[in-house]
Design a protein around this motif. Sequence first.
Motif: not given
Length: 102
Positions: A13, A17-19, A21-23, A39-41, A60, A62
Amino acid sequence: MAAKIKTGDNVVILTGKDKGRTGKVTKVLPTTNRVLVQGINMVQRHTRPTQADPQGGIKNKEASLHLSNVAIADANGKAARVGFKMEDGKKVRFAKTTGDVI
């Protein structure tokens, strides 16, 4: 136009807000140029009780990210641009940072 990011790719990313991170990409939405990353955003969705979900409540899930805000993760886990080349008569994607085929 050939797709640079596909379902199952590992991405980094780049903004938000998740800069950093990997997914793993779970879904690509080509008409809107967006992707869903596992699991991101994460966002909260308030749901009304239904027969399928009698409890209802806050769930919750994504939210999608624009394609310009994600980049393919190379073998080192860094963001890489995607290039195309011919190998054995097939068009393949490769990471421009390492030259590895994706």
